[in-house]
Design a protein around this motif. Structure first.
Motif, PDB file in Angstrom:
ATOM      1  N   ARG A  34       0.852  -1.185   0.000  1.00  0.00           N
ATOM      2  CA  ARG A  34       0.000   0.000   0.000  1.00  0.00           C
ATOM      3  C   ARG A  34       0.892   1.241   0.000  1.00  0.00           C
ATOM      4  O   ARG A  34       1.650   1.466   0.925  1.00  0.00           O
ATOM      5  CB  ARG A  34      -0.890   0.005   1.247  1.00  0.00           C
ATOM      6  CG  ARG A  34      -2.085  -0.897   1.106  1.00  0.00           C
ATOM      7  CD  ARG A  34      -2.830  -0.982   2.422  1.00  0.00           C
ATOM      8  NE  ARG A  34      -4.180  -1.446   2.211  1.00  0.00           N
ATOM      9  CZ  ARG A  34      -4.501  -2.673   1.843  1.00  0.00           C
ATOM     10  NH1 ARG A  34      -3.558  -3.560   1.652  1.00  0.00           N
ATOM     11  NH2 ARG A  34      -5.747  -3.024   1.659  1.00  0.00           N
ATOM     12  N   THR A  35       0.772   2.044  -1.045  1.00  0.00           N
ATOM     13  CA  THR A  35       1.575   3.258  -1.111  1.00  0.00           C
ATOM     14  C   THR A  35       1.016   4.283  -0.130  1.00  0.00           C
ATOM     15  O   THR A  35      -0.184   4.325   0.126  1.00  0.00           O
ATOM     16  CB  THR A  35       1.576   3.846  -2.528  1.00  0.00           C
ATOM     17  OG1 THR A  35       0.242   4.281  -2.847  1.00  0.00           O
ATOM     18  CG2 THR A  35       2.013   2.819  -3.547  1.00  0.00           C
ATOM     19  N   GLU A  36       1.883   5.112   0.404  1.00  0.00           N
ATOM     20  CA  GLU A  36       1.464   6.130   1.357  1.00  0.00           C
ATOM     21  C   GLU A  36       1.568   7.532   0.777  1.00  0.00           C
ATOM     22  O   GLU A  36       1.164   8.497   1.399  1.00  0.00           O
ATOM     23  CB  GLU A  36       2.305   6.026   2.638  1.00  0.00           C
ATOM     24  CG  GLU A  36       2.089   4.714   3.365  1.00  0.00           C
ATOM     25  CD  GLU A  36       2.905   4.639   4.638  1.00  0.00           C
ATOM     26  OE1 GLU A  36       3.622   5.607   4.948  1.00  0.00           O
ATOM     27  OE2 GLU A  36       2.820   3.607   5.318  1.00  0.00           O
ATOM     28  N   GLY A  37       2.147   7.656  -0.395  1.00  0.00           N
ATOM     29  CA  GLY A  37       2.278   8.961  -1.029  1.00  0.00           C
ATOM     30  C   GLY A  37       1.348   9.077  -2.217  1.00  0.00           C
ATOM     31  O   GLY A  37       0.307   8.427  -2.279  1.00  0.00           O
ATOM     32  N   GLU A  38       1.732   9.872  -3.183  1.00  0.00           N
ATOM     33  CA  GLU A  38       0.898  10.127  -4.352  1.00  0.00           C
ATOM     34  C   GLU A  38       1.286   9.189  -5.491  1.00  0.00           C
ATOM     35  O   GLU A  38       2.343   9.348  -6.102  1.00  0.00           O
ATOM     36  CB  GLU A  38       1.026  11.586  -4.786  1.00  0.00           C
ATOM     37  CG  GLU A  38       0.627  12.585  -3.711  1.00  0.00           C
ATOM     38  CD  GLU A  38      -0.823  12.432  -3.290  1.00  0.00           C
ATOM     39  OE1 GLU A  38      -1.662  12.066  -4.134  1.00  0.00           O
ATOM     40  OE2 GLU A  38      -1.123  12.650  -2.109  1.00  0.00           O
ATOM     41  N   THR A  39       0.454   8.219  -5.763  1.00  0.00           N
ATOM     42  CA  THR A  39       0.644   7.344  -6.913  1.00  0.00           C
ATOM     43  C   THR A  39       0.173   8.096  -8.152  1.00  0.00           C
ATOM     44  O   THR A  39      -0.945   8.599  -8.188  1.00  0.00           O
ATOM     45  CB  THR A  39      -0.167   6.044  -6.756  1.00  0.00           C
ATOM     46  OG1 THR A  39       0.252   5.377  -5.569  1.00  0.00           O
ATOM     47  CG2 THR A  39       0.039   5.129  -7.947  1.00  0.00           C
ATOM     48  N   ILE A  40       1.039   8.185  -9.173  1.00  0.00           N
ATOM     49  CA  ILE A  40       0.719   9.002 -10.355  1.00  0.00           C
ATOM     50  C   ILE A  40       0.778   8.146 -11.613  1.00  0.00           C
ATOM     51  O   ILE A  40       1.750   7.423 -11.838  1.00  0.00           O
ATOM     52  CB  ILE A  40       1.690  10.188 -10.490  1.00  0.00           C
ATOM     53  CG1 ILE A  40       1.558  11.124  -9.280  1.00  0.00           C
ATOM     54  CG2 ILE A  40       1.438  10.959 -11.781  1.00  0.00           C
ATOM     55  CD1 ILE A  40       2.570  12.253  -9.268  1.00  0.00           C
ATOM     56  N   PHE A  41      -0.269   8.227 -12.427  1.00  0.00           N
ATOM     57  CA  PHE A  41      -0.292   7.574 -13.733  1.00  0.00           C
ATOM     58  C   PHE A  41      -0.371   8.664 -14.803  1.00  0.00           C
ATOM     59  O   PHE A  41      -1.240   9.527 -14.762  1.00  0.00           O
ATOM     60  CB  PHE A  41      -1.488   6.629 -13.861  1.00  0.00           C
ATOM     61  CG  PHE A  41      -1.619   6.011 -15.232  1.00  0.00           C
ATOM     62  CD1 PHE A  41      -0.604   5.218 -15.742  1.00  0.00           C
ATOM     63  CD2 PHE A  41      -2.739   6.233 -16.007  1.00  0.00           C
ATOM     64  CE1 PHE A  41      -0.714   4.653 -17.005  1.00  0.00           C
ATOM     65  CE2 PHE A  41      -2.859   5.666 -17.265  1.00  0.00           C
ATOM     66  CZ  PHE A  41      -1.845   4.880 -17.765  1.00  0.00           C
ATOM     67  N   ARG A  42       0.577   8.641 -15.740  1.00  0.00           N
ATOM     68  CA  ARG A  42       0.605   9.611 -16.836  1.00  0.00           C
ATOM     69  C   ARG A  42       0.400   8.888 -18.163  1.00  0.00           C
ATOM     70  O   ARG A  42       1.064   7.892 -18.433  1.00  0.00           O
ATOM     71  CB  ARG A  42       1.942  10.362 -16.885  1.00  0.00           C
ATOM     72  CG  ARG A  42       2.264  11.195 -15.669  1.00  0.00           C
ATOM     73  CD  ARG A  42       3.589  11.903 -15.850  1.00  0.00           C
ATOM     74  NE  ARG A  42       3.976  12.681 -14.682  1.00  0.00           N
ATOM     75  CZ  ARG A  42       4.671  12.197 -13.668  1.00  0.00           C
ATOM     76  NH1 ARG A  42       5.081  10.923 -13.709  1.00  0.00           N
ATOM     77  NH2 ARG A  42       4.987  12.942 -12.628  1.00  0.00           N
ATOM     78  N   PHE A  43      -0.502   9.412 -18.977  1.00  0.00           N
ATOM     79  CA  PHE A  43      -0.701   8.866 -20.320  1.00  0.00           C
ATOM     80  C   PHE A  43      -0.524  10.003 -21.319  1.00  0.00           C
ATOM     81  O   PHE A  43      -1.302  10.950 -21.350  1.00  0.00           O
ATOM     82  CB  PHE A  43      -2.095   8.246 -20.464  1.00  0.00           C
ATOM     83  CG  PHE A  43      -2.278   7.477 -21.738  1.00  0.00           C
ATOM     84  CD1 PHE A  43      -1.644   6.250 -21.910  1.00  0.00           C
ATOM     85  CD2 PHE A  43      -3.066   7.975 -22.766  1.00  0.00           C
ATOM     86  CE1 PHE A  43      -1.803   5.530 -23.083  1.00  0.00           C
ATOM     87  CE2 PHE A  43      -3.226   7.257 -23.940  1.00  0.00           C
ATOM     88  CZ  PHE A  43      -2.605   6.031 -24.103  1.00  0.00           C
ATOM     89  N   THR A  44       0.545   9.934 -22.092  1.00  0.00           N
ATOM     90  CA  THR A  44       0.926  11.012 -23.000  1.00  0.00           C
ATOM     91  C   THR A  44       0.619  10.642 -24.442  1.00  0.00           C
ATOM     92  O   THR A  44       0.915   9.531 -24.873  1.00  0.00           O
ATOM     93  CB  THR A  44       2.434  11.325 -22.876  1.00  0.00           C
ATOM     94  OG1 THR A  44       2.725  11.666 -21.522  1.00  0.00           O
ATOM     95  CG2 THR A  44       2.833  12.472 -23.775  1.00  0.00           C
ATOM     96  N   THR A  45       0.011  11.557 -25.153  1.00  0.00           N
ATOM     97  CA  THR A  45      -0.265  11.383 -26.578  1.00  0.00           C
ATOM     98  C   THR A  45       0.557  12.397 -27.373  1.00  0.00           C
ATOM     99  O   THR A  45       0.472  13.601 -27.130  1.00  0.00           O
ATOM    100  CB  THR A  45      -1.757  11.582 -26.893  1.00  0.00           C
ATOM    101  OG1 THR A  45      -2.529  10.636 -26.159  1.00  0.00           O
ATOM    102  CG2 THR A  45      -2.029  11.397 -28.382  1.00  0.00           C
ATOM    103  N   GLU A  46       1.355  11.908 -28.288  1.00  0.00           N
ATOM    104  CA  GLU A  46       2.142  12.777 -29.162  1.00  0.00           C
ATOM    105  C   GLU A  46       1.446  12.846 -30.517  1.00  0.00           C
ATOM    106  O   GLU A  46       1.126  11.816 -31.116  1.00  0.00           O
ATOM    107  CB  GLU A  46       3.551  12.218 -29.326  1.00  0.00           C
ATOM    108  CG  GLU A  46       4.461  13.088 -30.189  1.00  0.00           C
ATOM    109  CD  GLU A  46       5.855  12.498 -30.322  1.00  0.00           C
ATOM    110  OE1 GLU A  46       6.663  13.093 -31.054  1.00  0.00           O
ATOM    111  OE2 GLU A  46       6.114  11.445 -29.715  1.00  0.00           O
TER     112      GLU A  46
END
Length: 256
Positions: free
Chosen positions: A29-41
């Protein structure tokens, strides 16, 4: 003359604390900010003749940043698949991390499931499932949190699966958190504590030593006898739903 311009469009999804599974194995279990980035070029082209403007998608890139993976050898081994987890001379886990040069990271691609941890039952954050993702070799930076827990950031890169999917958003149903039959407090006599979740078919896992419960903790199967000062931590889980938040109940007093 035609005009050409290349643009990047990044969708950043900040999920907060999460439960992350890689290949069905819990990373914790993460305790910080889990970040998912999806980039479109994409590339924008215009023609001088008729003035038409066209946007052409060139590439996609998806990355997942997990802020905390506890740095005991077994936990780190889950995110470094080319490393070797062995047993040391004293019977302790020993992790040997060698070079990743020449490794084809796509060979380690597996399913990642991200379960945002709800603050309450009204929070309807949906699961994110990456059908094919692998850990990125990177600089290992170990540190200590304010609570003294050793941690490490880990990044994963997603790729499309055989169906052409990069990620999906799952059911946003959240399991109802466990409720104890005896409230936190000070008691002179031993207490019999029952845990229940209003979600039908949910399983409850708990600890009594103050540690965070996981699916590797004790599965609730009956009432808990509290005859000494202790803290019960518990969460509820069910397949295809988001785990409940972890709840804590404190019991003090003679409890005899």
């Amino acid at each position: 003359m035609p005009g050409t311009k290349t643009e990047l469009d990044t969708e950043k999804i900040n999920l907060g604390p999460c439960l992350v599974k890689y290949g069905g194995v819990e990373l914790g279990r993460t305790e910080g900010e889990t970040i998912f980035r999806f980039t479109t070029e994409y590339q924008t082209e215009s023609t001088e003749e008729d003035g038409d403007v066209m946007d052409i998608v060139l590439n996609h890139n998806g990355e997942l940043e997990i802020p905390i993976v506890y740095t005991d050898p077994a936990s780190v081994a889950k995110t470094i698949p080319w490393a070797e987890l062995t047993t040391g001379a004293n019977g302790d886990d020993l992790l040997k991390v060698g070079s990743a040069i020449g490794e084809v990271m796509n060979n380690y691609a597996d399913v990642i499931t991200i379960h945002p941890l709800a603050k309450d039952d009204a929070d309807k954050s949906a699961d994110i499932v990456l059908p094919s993702a692998y850990p990125m070799p990177q600089t290992l930076e170990f540190g200590h949190s304010r609570t003294g827990k050793r941690m490490n950031n880990t990044n994963f890169k997603c790729q499309k699966d055989s169906n052409g999917d990069y990620f999906t958003l799952g059911d946003n149903s959240i399991v109802a958190k466990p409720v104890a039959s005896v409230e936190s407090g000070t008691y002179d006599t031993a207490q019999t504590v029952e845990l229940t979740s209003s979600t039908t078919g949910a399983e409850i896992y708990y600890t009594t030593d103050g540690t965070e419960p996981t699916t590797g903790s004790t599965l609730y199967a009956g009432s808990i006898t509290v005859d000494s000062a202790q803290e019960i931590k518990a969460f509820a889980t069910k397949a295809d739903m988001i785990d409940s938040e972890v709840v804590s109940y404190f019991y003090a007093g003679t409890l005899t």
